[in-house]
Design an enzyme around this catalytic site. Structure first.
Site, PDB file in Angstrom:
ATOM      1  N   ARG A  40      -8.255 -30.567 -20.094  1.00 57.09           N
ATOM      2  CA  ARG A  40      -8.044 -29.165 -19.723  1.00 57.09           C
ATOM      3  C   ARG A  40      -8.407 -28.928 -18.256  1.00 57.09           C
ATOM      4  O   ARG A  40      -8.817 -27.827 -17.883  1.00 57.09           O
ATOM      5  CB  ARG A  40      -8.845 -28.215 -20.617  1.00 57.09           C
ATOM      6  CG  ARG A  40      -8.333 -28.154 -22.052  1.00 57.09           C
ATOM      7  CD  ARG A  40      -8.979 -26.987 -22.791  1.00 57.09           C
ATOM      8  NE  ARG A  40      -8.612 -26.998 -24.202  1.00 57.09           N
ATOM      9  CZ  ARG A  40      -9.453 -26.776 -25.198  1.00 57.09           C
ATOM     10  NH1 ARG A  40     -10.728 -26.531 -24.947  1.00 57.09           N
ATOM     11  NH2 ARG A  40      -9.041 -26.785 -26.448  1.00 57.09           N
ATOM     12  N   ARG A  44      -7.732 -22.999 -16.582  1.00 60.18           N
ATOM     13  CA  ARG A  44      -8.873 -22.446 -17.285  1.00 60.18           C
ATOM     14  C   ARG A  44      -9.997 -21.995 -16.357  1.00 60.18           C
ATOM     15  O   ARG A  44     -10.224 -20.803 -16.202  1.00 60.18           O
ATOM     16  CB  ARG A  44      -9.419 -23.471 -18.297  1.00 60.18           C
ATOM     17  CG  ARG A  44      -8.405 -23.974 -19.312  1.00 60.18           C
ATOM     18  CD  ARG A  44      -8.671 -23.447 -20.662  1.00 60.18           C
ATOM     19  NE  ARG A  44      -9.926 -23.994 -21.179  1.00 60.18           N
ATOM     20  CZ  ARG A  44     -10.379 -23.761 -22.396  1.00 60.18           C
ATOM     21  NH1 ARG A  44      -9.676 -23.009 -23.212  1.00 60.18           N
ATOM     22  NH2 ARG A  44     -11.508 -24.268 -22.819  1.00 60.18           N
ATOM     23  N   ARG A  53      -1.417 -17.488 -13.289  1.00 56.02           N
ATOM     24  CA  ARG A  53      -1.048 -17.183 -14.666  1.00 56.02           C
ATOM     25  C   ARG A  53      -1.194 -15.696 -15.012  1.00 56.02           C
ATOM     26  O   ARG A  53      -0.901 -15.308 -16.157  1.00 56.02           O
ATOM     27  CB  ARG A  53      -1.952 -17.974 -15.623  1.00 56.02           C
ATOM     28  CG  ARG A  53      -1.591 -19.432 -15.873  1.00 56.02           C
ATOM     29  CD  ARG A  53      -0.384 -19.603 -16.772  1.00 56.02           C
ATOM     30  NE  ARG A  53      -0.356 -18.689 -17.883  1.00 56.02           N
ATOM     31  CZ  ARG A  53      -1.056 -18.838 -19.005  1.00 56.02           C
ATOM     32  NH1 ARG A  53      -1.846 -19.882 -19.163  1.00 56.02           N
ATOM     33  NH2 ARG A  53      -0.962 -17.952 -19.969  1.00 56.02           N
ATOM     34  N   ASP A  89       1.002 -27.845 -23.574  1.00 51.07           N
ATOM     35  CA  ASP A  89       0.235 -27.390 -24.728  1.00 51.07           C
ATOM     36  C   ASP A  89       0.636 -28.240 -25.922  1.00 51.07           C
ATOM     37  O   ASP A  89       1.770 -28.743 -25.988  1.00 51.07           O
ATOM     38  CB  ASP A  89       0.497 -25.910 -25.029  1.00 51.07           C
ATOM     39  CG  ASP A  89      -0.409 -25.391 -26.128  1.00 51.07           C
ATOM     40  OD1 ASP A  89      -1.535 -24.964 -25.816  1.00 51.07           O
ATOM     41  OD2 ASP A  89      -0.001 -25.441 -27.311  1.00 51.07           O
ATOM     42  N   TYR A 168      -1.465 -27.002 -37.741  1.00 49.17           N
ATOM     43  CA  TYR A 168      -0.989 -25.713 -37.243  1.00 49.17           C
ATOM     44  C   TYR A 168       0.177 -25.198 -38.085  1.00 49.17           C
ATOM     45  O   TYR A 168       0.248 -24.004 -38.420  1.00 49.17           O
ATOM     46  CB  TYR A 168      -0.559 -25.835 -35.783  1.00 49.17           C
ATOM     47  CG  TYR A 168      -1.690 -25.828 -34.798  1.00 49.17           C
ATOM     48  CD1 TYR A 168      -2.587 -24.761 -34.730  1.00 49.17           C
ATOM     49  CD2 TYR A 168      -1.863 -26.875 -33.903  1.00 49.17           C
ATOM     50  CE1 TYR A 168      -3.625 -24.756 -33.824  1.00 49.17           C
ATOM     51  CE2 TYR A 168      -2.902 -26.871 -32.983  1.00 49.17           C
ATOM     52  CZ  TYR A 168      -3.781 -25.811 -32.949  1.00 49.17           C
ATOM     53  OH  TYR A 168      -4.809 -25.791 -32.048  1.00 49.17           O
TER      54      TYR A 168
END
Length: 358
Positions: A40, A44, A53, A89, A168
């Site tokens: 990551r 972030r 973003r 992702d 998921y």
């Protein structure tokens, strides 16, 4: 073009990265310092990422080549890490295939129609290579920026493993206990294996497209596999992760495999076929290497929360981990999971400088 041809084409397109410490470790060599990058790392915690973003949805950023390129490069410029990780992702290949999945802020992936039956599995679309052209274009842009030769920076491709994708899809989103997933695995193993097999195919198509576009290594993330016992992992997960990693065996790129909470699974995960096995912070690297077995490097494993503890603590932990890494077949320094959003970027930069000095 079939999968073997894609992999072969990717192998012919490899860049000359003679100075890469990361690639040296994956070949069993000992560079002057452990290579370091962060999971990551592309975003972030970086203010420049948040600014970029601010008005851009996650999927839009992932599927817009120029944005994905810029976000991938930001931490390379700031931290001087030894590898870039493609901004993406875990559910990007599902979205590209046409699955109804959205990324909800504060929640994560949410699936419009969860998969629970054999009929649901049969209706799951395939991933067509054309659907990931924006990702391939982002890789093309990145290779031009990352350079070649002694000063070139390798680019790591990215994909989620079949179990995590299946969780998921079955749960409909993130889950603490994975109860529906485990129930399906045990009550209807035929449907489970059909689903996991389809997802292995989607993941392999996604990674082969990245290899053909020119990535220098790949990492397969199995974020949720730590929820399983070793017996269940071997029965329900290992064959499908092995199908993905084995499908890249002739691609000419090293393969990294990582999961969270997988200390008891490290030996089984190594059997899936990776060249480097990621380790979270719960198991010391020297013990992890013993569980993984000879001939494979380890990656990890600083606890991301330690980065908030003050530099004296961070420095001591980094030095300890690097020392443990010297007793392994090879060591790629990383966190034991992803960078937490409130992490001070300057601390990450200092960690890179310290690792490079050791």
């Amino acid at each position: 073009m079939d999968g073997a041809a894609v992999a072969t084409t990717g192998a012919r397109a490899r860049r000359d990265l003679t100075g890469s410490a990361l690639l040296a470790v994956t070949r069993g060599e000992q560079p002057n310092h452990p290579p370091v990058w962060f999971m990551r790392q592309a975003g972030r915690s970086l203010p420049e990422y948040r600014a970029l973003r601010k008005d851009t949805a996650m999927f839009e950023a992932c599927f817009t080549p120029e944005l994905a390129c810029e976000i991938t490069l930001q931490p390379v410029r700031r931290h001087r890490v030894d590898a870039a990780i493609l901004f993406s992702d875990i559910v990007v290949p599902l979205k590209a295939a046409g699955v109804g999945v959205e990324l909800v802020a504060g929640t994560g992936p949410v699936v419009a129609e969860p998969i629970r039956t054999a009929a649901d599995v049969a209706a799951l679309p395939e991933l067509e290579p054309d659907a990931v052209r924006p990702i391939a274009e982002a890789i093309r842009l990145l290779l031009a920026e990352l350079g070649t030769g002694p000063d070139g920076t390798p680019l790591i491709g990215f994909a989620g493993a079949p179990f995590t994708l299946a969780s998921y899809l079955i749960e409909g989103g993130p889950s603490r206990n994975h109860e529906r997933t485990k129930a399906l695995m045990h009550s209807d193993p035929d449907t489970w294996h059909a689903l996991a097999g389809r997802l292995a195919g989607i993941t392999l198509t996604f990674l082969r497209a990245q290899v053909a576009a020119g990535v220098d290594a790949v990492q397969l993330f199995d974020s949720w596999s730590g929820a399983l016992s070793e017996r269940d992992y071997r029965r329900f997960v290992l064959p499908h992760s092995a199908a993905v990693l084995g499908g890249l065996a002739g691609a000419g790129v090293p393969r990294i495999h990582f999961g969270v909470g997988t200390g008891e699974l490290l030996g089984a995960m190594a059997e899936a076929g990776a060249d480097v096995v990621g380790v979270d912070w719960r198991v010391p690297l020297d013990e992890a290497a013993r569980r993984i077995g000879p001939g494979r490097a380890v990656q990890g494993n600083l606890d991301p929360a330690v980065l908030f503890a003050g530099w004296d603590v961070v420095e001591a932990e980094v030095r300890r981990i690097v020392a443990e890494g010297r007793d392994t077949h090879g060591h790629v320094f990383n966190l034991g999971h992803g960078v937490l959003p409130d992490t001070d970027p300057d601390v990450l930069t200092r960690v890179v400088e310290l690792v490079h000095s050791l």
